[in-house]
Design an enzyme around this catalytic site. Structure first.
Site, PDB file in Angstrom:
ATOM      1  N   ASN A 195       1.488  -2.247 -68.079  1.00 63.27           N
ATOM      2  CA  ASN A 195       0.445  -2.184 -67.049  1.00 63.27           C
ATOM      3  C   ASN A 195      -0.931  -2.295 -67.683  1.00 63.27           C
ATOM      4  O   ASN A 195      -1.156  -1.861 -68.809  1.00 63.27           O
ATOM      5  CB  ASN A 195       0.577  -0.896 -66.223  1.00 63.27           C
ATOM      6  CG  ASN A 195      -0.282   0.236 -66.743  1.00 63.27           C
ATOM      7  OD1 ASN A 195      -1.473   0.336 -66.437  1.00 63.27           O
ATOM      8  ND2 ASN A 195       0.314   1.090 -67.575  1.00 63.27           N
ATOM      9  N   PHE A 199      -7.584   2.030 -64.541  1.00 60.68           N
ATOM     10  CA  PHE A 199      -8.106   3.151 -63.735  1.00 60.68           C
ATOM     11  C   PHE A 199      -8.550   2.724 -62.336  1.00 60.68           C
ATOM     12  O   PHE A 199      -9.723   2.909 -61.968  1.00 60.68           O
ATOM     13  CB  PHE A 199      -9.276   3.848 -64.444  1.00 60.68           C
ATOM     14  CG  PHE A 199      -8.901   4.644 -65.665  1.00 60.68           C
ATOM     15  CD1 PHE A 199      -7.603   5.095 -65.864  1.00 60.68           C
ATOM     16  CD2 PHE A 199      -9.856   4.960 -66.618  1.00 60.68           C
ATOM     17  CE1 PHE A 199      -7.263   5.830 -66.999  1.00 60.68           C
ATOM     18  CE2 PHE A 199      -9.534   5.700 -67.752  1.00 60.68           C
ATOM     19  CZ  PHE A 199      -8.228   6.126 -67.937  1.00 60.68           C
ATOM     20  N   SER A 281      -5.926   5.720 -72.418  1.00 60.00           N
ATOM     21  CA  SER A 281      -5.513   4.509 -71.720  1.00 60.00           C
ATOM     22  C   SER A 281      -5.998   3.301 -72.511  1.00 60.00           C
ATOM     23  O   SER A 281      -7.155   3.262 -72.943  1.00 60.00           O
ATOM     24  CB  SER A 281      -6.118   4.485 -70.314  1.00 60.00           C
ATOM     25  OG  SER A 281      -5.977   3.185 -69.787  1.00 60.00           O
ATOM     26  N   ASN A 283      -6.492   0.405 -71.382  1.00 56.79           N
ATOM     27  CA  ASN A 283      -7.056  -0.607 -70.481  1.00 56.79           C
ATOM     28  C   ASN A 283      -8.518  -0.389 -70.102  1.00 56.79           C
ATOM     29  O   ASN A 283      -9.044  -1.087 -69.244  1.00 56.79           O
ATOM     30  CB  ASN A 283      -6.193  -0.690 -69.213  1.00 56.79           C
ATOM     31  CG  ASN A 283      -4.734  -0.959 -69.551  1.00 56.79           C
ATOM     32  OD1 ASN A 283      -4.430  -1.885 -70.312  1.00 56.79           O
ATOM     33  ND2 ASN A 283      -3.843  -0.138 -69.030  1.00 56.79           N
ATOM     34  N   THR A 284      -9.152   0.607 -70.717  1.00 54.66           N
ATOM     35  CA  THR A 284     -10.585   0.820 -70.496  1.00 54.66           C
ATOM     36  C   THR A 284     -11.266   0.667 -71.850  1.00 54.66           C
ATOM     37  O   THR A 284     -11.019   1.487 -72.760  1.00 54.66           O
ATOM     38  CB  THR A 284     -10.838   2.222 -69.899  1.00 54.66           C
ATOM     39  OG1 THR A 284     -10.222   2.276 -68.622  1.00 54.66           O
ATOM     40  CG2 THR A 284     -12.327   2.524 -69.760  1.00 54.66           C
ATOM     41  N   LYS A 323      -4.905  14.066 -73.463  1.00 51.69           N
ATOM     42  CA  LYS A 323      -3.777  13.128 -73.538  1.00 51.69           C
ATOM     43  C   LYS A 323      -4.091  12.061 -74.574  1.00 51.69           C
ATOM     44  O   LYS A 323      -5.132  11.394 -74.498  1.00 51.69           O
ATOM     45  CB  LYS A 323      -3.546  12.488 -72.166  1.00 51.69           C
ATOM     46  CG  LYS A 323      -2.331  11.555 -72.139  1.00 51.69           C
ATOM     47  CD  LYS A 323      -1.920  11.221 -70.719  1.00 51.69           C
ATOM     48  CE  LYS A 323      -0.766  10.247 -70.665  1.00 51.69           C
ATOM     49  NZ  LYS A 323      -0.289   9.987 -69.324  1.00 51.69           N
ATOM     50  N   ASN A 352       0.461   8.516 -74.128  1.00 52.72           N
ATOM     51  CA  ASN A 352       0.189   7.471 -73.144  1.00 52.72           C
ATOM     52  C   ASN A 352       1.004   6.217 -73.511  1.00 52.72           C
ATOM     53  O   ASN A 352       1.877   6.283 -74.380  1.00 52.72           O
ATOM     54  CB  ASN A 352      -1.318   7.172 -73.137  1.00 52.72           C
ATOM     55  CG  ASN A 352      -1.809   6.781 -71.748  1.00 52.72           C
ATOM     56  OD1 ASN A 352      -1.196   5.942 -71.090  1.00 52.72           O
ATOM     57  ND2 ASN A 352      -2.907   7.376 -71.304  1.00 52.72           N
TER      58      ASN A 352
HETATM   59  C1  LIG Z   1       1.679   1.637 -63.849  1.00 46.95           C
HETATM   60  C2  LIG Z   1       1.266   2.775 -64.737  1.00 46.95           C
HETATM   61  C3  LIG Z   1       0.043   3.382 -64.532  1.00 46.95           C
HETATM   62  C4  LIG Z   1      -0.367   4.436 -65.353  1.00 46.95           C
HETATM   63  N1  LIG Z   1      -1.560   5.040 -65.123  1.00 46.95           N
HETATM   64  C5  LIG Z   1      -1.941   6.094 -65.885  1.00 46.95           C
HETATM   65  C6  LIG Z   1      -3.145   6.783 -65.648  1.00 46.95           C
HETATM   66  O1  LIG Z   1      -3.878   6.478 -64.711  1.00 46.95           O
HETATM   67  N2  LIG Z   1      -3.475   7.807 -66.463  1.00 46.95           N
HETATM   68  C7  LIG Z   1      -2.680   8.223 -67.493  1.00 46.95           C
HETATM   69  O2  LIG Z   1      -3.029   9.169 -68.194  1.00 46.95           O
HETATM   70  N3  LIG Z   1      -1.511   7.596 -67.741  1.00 46.95           N
HETATM   71  C8  LIG Z   1      -1.120   6.555 -66.967  1.00 46.95           C
HETATM   72  N4  LIG Z   1       0.060   5.923 -67.216  1.00 46.95           N
HETATM   73  C9  LIG Z   1       0.881   6.355 -68.368  1.00 46.95           C
HETATM   74  C10 LIG Z   1       1.965   7.367 -67.991  1.00 46.95           C
HETATM   75  O3  LIG Z   1       1.424   8.528 -67.472  1.00 46.95           O
HETATM   76  C11 LIG Z   1       2.820   7.724 -69.202  1.00 46.95           C
HETATM   77  O4  LIG Z   1       2.013   8.376 -70.143  1.00 46.95           O
HETATM   78  C12 LIG Z   1       3.459   6.516 -69.859  1.00 46.95           C
HETATM   79  O5  LIG Z   1       3.884   5.600 -68.893  1.00 46.95           O
HETATM   80  C13 LIG Z   1       4.652   6.897 -70.741  1.00 46.95           C
HETATM   81  O6  LIG Z   1       5.660   7.517 -69.980  1.00 46.95           O
HETATM   82  P1  LIG Z   1       6.958   6.711 -69.452  1.00 46.95           P
HETATM   83  O7  LIG Z   1       7.510   5.955 -70.608  1.00 46.95           O
HETATM   84  O8  LIG Z   1       7.877   7.765 -68.945  1.00 46.95           O
HETATM   85  O9  LIG Z   1       6.488   5.814 -68.385  1.00 46.95           O
HETATM   86  C14 LIG Z   1       0.481   4.882 -66.401  1.00 46.95           C
HETATM   87  C15 LIG Z   1       1.728   4.259 -66.587  1.00 46.95           C
HETATM   88  C16 LIG Z   1       2.121   3.224 -65.777  1.00 46.95           C
HETATM   89  C17 LIG Z   1       3.465   2.577 -65.992  1.00 46.95           C
END
Ligand SMILES: Cc1cc2nc3c(=O)[nH]c(=O)nc-3n(C[C@H](O)[C@H](O)[C@H](O)COP(=O)(O)O)c2cc1C
Length: 464
Positions: A195, A199, A281, A283-284, A323, A352
Site C-alpha cells: 500500500n 495517510f 509509514s 508513504n509520507t 511505532k 510498520n
Molecule cells: C492498506 C494499509 C494501510 C495501512 N495504514 C496504516 C496507517 O495509517 N498507520 C499505521 O501506523 N500503519 C498502517 N498500516 C500498517 C499496519 O498497521 C501494519 O503495521 C502492517 O500492515 C503490518 O501488519 P500486517 O502484516 O499484519 O498487515 C497499513 C497497512 C495496510 C495494509
C-alpha cells in the site's frame, strides 16, 4: 420468516385444491351437458388459475421443510455453537470481496462493521489469554492494527468481532486525501499487500466527533465490566468492552511534525486507552527520518509534555507508544532503544510495513509497485527486529508485535520474541472475521502445549 413462508405455502396449497375441485366439477358438468341432461348455467370459472408444477411444489415444500427444520434445530443449539456458525458463515463472502478492487472491498468491510453487519463474539476468551498492560485489562492480546479503521467509523463493530484491542488511524490534524488511487495492491498468493495510501484521513476533528459520541458509552461499559466479580474473571468472563488505541500521523505538507502530533494528542488522547506516534509509514516523505536519535528525542519530549500538561482524572494520561519501521539498521535500533528507555516511552509497536521486497515476492510483478509491503513476507523481518528491540530494552518496555501474523502459532512466535501484545491487518483483510477466534484458540493451545500458565510467562522466551 419460516412461518410466513409456511403460511404462504399452505394458502397456495388450498388455492390449488379449490382450483382442482372447480376444474373437476367443470369437467363432470360439461360431460353431462354434452349428453344434453343439464339445463342450469355453468358455475363461474376462477379468473386466474395459478399453475404449480409437481417439481415446483416439491422444491417449495422441501425448502420450507428445511427452513422450519433448520430453524427448530438452530433454536436448540447453545449460543456458542450458533456464534461459531456465524463466524464460519462469513467465509462465504470472502470470494466476493476478493473479486472487488482492494480499496472498494476495504470500504465495504468498514461500512459493514460500522453498521453492525458483522457477527458479534459471544464466546468468552480462553482465560489464559487475559492480561493487564499499562493498568488496562485486555481479554486477549490480539489487536487490529492501524490503517483498517483510519477514521474510527467502526470501533464497536470491530471490537465486537473479538479483538482484544483496536487501533484507529493514522489520523492527521488536517483532513487529506492521501495518494492517488490505485494505492492498495494484493499479492494474494503470497498473503501480502502493498500500500501507498499516504495517510488518507478525515482529520482529527471528524475523528474526535465520532470518538466523542462513542466515548460516553465506552465509559459506561468499562464501569460495568469492572464490576465483574472475581469468579467471572477467572472463568474468562464475557469479553470486556475492549481497548481503543489512537494512532497519529502528520500532514504531508506540514513543516513541523512535532506540532502535528501535539495537536493530535490534545484533541484525541482523552478518548484513547493508548496513543501512538507513527513515524514509520514509508508513504509520507521524510517521516521515517523522525526515527533518528535526536529527532526522536525532541519529538517524544514535546508530545509527552503536551499530554502531561492536560488535566487527567484518576486513571491518568493514556500511555504513549512509538511505532517503528522494520527497515532499520542495528545502530538505528540502538538509538531508538536508548531514547525509549531514557524518556520512559510506554511502549513500541514493531513494526510498520517494509520497503524491502523479500525473495518470496519478487516473482510477482505486483511487487514492483511502490509502497509498504505487509503480510506473510514481512513476518521474519519484523520478528527479528522485535527480538533485537526486546533485548536492547531489556524487557522493560511493553512491545506490540506486528507484521505477518496469520495464525495463533505466528502470534505465539511474536510473544516468544518479546511481544506482550500483537496486532494484524493483512491476514484479517484476506481471512475476515473467522480468523480472529481461530487465532485465539490456536494461541491458547500453543501456550498450554508448552506449559505456560499465562502470556506473561512466554514473553521473550526466545530471547533468554
Ligand atoms: C492498506 C494499509 C494501510 C495501512 N495504514 C496504516 C496507517 O495509517 N498507520 C499505521 O501506523 N500503519 C498502517 N498500516 C500498517 C499496519 O498497521 C501494519 O503495521 C502492517 O500492515 C503490518 O501488519 P500486517 O502484516 O499484519 O498487515 C497499513 C497497512 C495496510 C495494509
Amino acid at each position: 420468516m419460516a412461518t410466513r413462508l409456511a403460511l404462504k405455502f399452505m394458502k397456495q396449497c388450498s388455492t390449488y385444491r379449490k382450483v382442482k375441485l372447480n376444474n373437476n366439477f367443470r369437467h363432470n358438468f360439461c360431460t353431462d351437458a354434452s349428453v344434453g341432461t343439464a339445463r342450469t348455467p355453468p358455475p363461474p370459472i376462477p379468473k386466474k388459475v395459478p399453475q404449480f408444477s409437481k417439481k415446483g411444489r416439491l422444491f417449495t415444500g422441501a425448502g420450507i421443510g428445511l427452513l422450519i427444520g433448520g430453524g427448530a434445530y438452530a433454536s436448540t443449539v447453545d449460543e456458542a455453537t450458533f456464534c461459531g456458525w456465524l463466524f464460519n458463515a462469513t467465509k462465504l463472502v470472502n470470494p466476493f470481496f476478493a473479486f472487488l478492487d482492494p480499496e472498494v472491498a476495504h470500504r465495504l468491510a468498514v461500512s459493514a462493521a460500522a453498521r453492525g453487519w458483522v457477527p458479534i463474539e459471544k464466546r468468552p476468551d480462553p482465560p489464559i489469554l487475559e492480561l493487564e498492560v499499562w493498568g488496562r485489562r485486555f481479554s486477549n492480546p490480539i489487536g487490529l492494527s492501524a490503517g483498517f479503521d483510519k477514521n474510527a467509523e467502526a470501533v464497536e463493530g470491530l471490537l465486537g468481532l473479538g479483538f482484544g484491542f483496536v487501533e484507529v488511524g493514522s489520523v492527521t490534524p488536517v483532513p487529506q486525501e492521501g495518494n492517488p488511487k490505485p494505492r492498495i495492491f494484493r499479492l494474494r498468493n503470497e498473503g501480502a499487500i502493498i500500500n501507498r495510501c499516504g495517510f488518507n484521513s478525515e482529520g482529527i476533528v471528524a475523528v474526535a466527533k465520532r470518538l466523542g459520541a462513542q466515548h460516553g458509552k465506552r465509559k459506561l461499559e468499562t464501569t460495568s465490566s469492572s464490576s465483574m466479580n472475581e469468579e467471572e474473571v477467572v472463568q474468562g468472563g464475557k469479553a470486556g468492552p475492549g481497548i481503543l488505541g489512537v494512532n497519529l500521523g502528520k500532514n504531508k505538507t506540514s513543516e513541523d511534525a512535532a506540532a502535528d502530533y501535539v495537536q493530535g494528542v490534545h484533541t484525541l488522547s482523552q478518548y484513547a486507552d493508548y496513543m501512538v506516534i507513527n513515524i514509520s509509514s514509508p508513504n509520507t516523505p521524510g517521516l521515517r527520518q523522525l526515527q533518528g536519535r535526536k529527532q526522536l528525542k525532541d519529538l517524544v519530549k514535546k508530545v509527552q509534555a503536551a499530554r502531561d500538561e492536560m488535566q487527567w482524572g484518576e486513571e491518568g494520561p493514556p500511555p504513549l507508544l512509538v511505532k517503528i519501521a522494520p527497515d532499520l539498521s542495528k545502530q538505528d535500533l540502538e538509538d531508538i532503544a536508548a531514547v525509549a528507555l531514557a524518556l520512559r516511552v510506554d511502549g513500541l509497536i514493531i513494526s510498520n510495513t517494509t520497503i524491502q521486497r523479500p525473495n518470496s515476492v519478487t516473482q510477482n510483478p505486483v511487487s514492483q509497485e511502490t509502497g509498504g509491503l505487509s503480510g506473510q513476507p514481512l513476518f521474519t523481518l519484523s520478528t527479528n527486529i522485535l527480538k533485537d528491540m526486546y533485548i536492547l530494552t531489556k524487557g522493560r518496555i511493553p512491545l506490540i508485535g506486528c507484521g505477518g501474523i496469520s495464525s495463533g502459532e505466528d502470534a505465539y512466535k511474536k510473544i516468544r520474541a518479546g511481544a506482550t501484545l500483537v496486532q494484524l491487518y493483512t491476514a484479517f483483510a484476506y481471512g475476515g472475521p473467522a480468523l480472529i477466534p481461530k487465532i485465539k484458540v490456536e494461541l491458547a493451545e500453543c501456550l498450554e502445549r508448552d506449559g505456560y500458565k499465562s502470556i506473561y510467562e512466554a514473553v521473550g522466551a526466545d530471547c533468554r
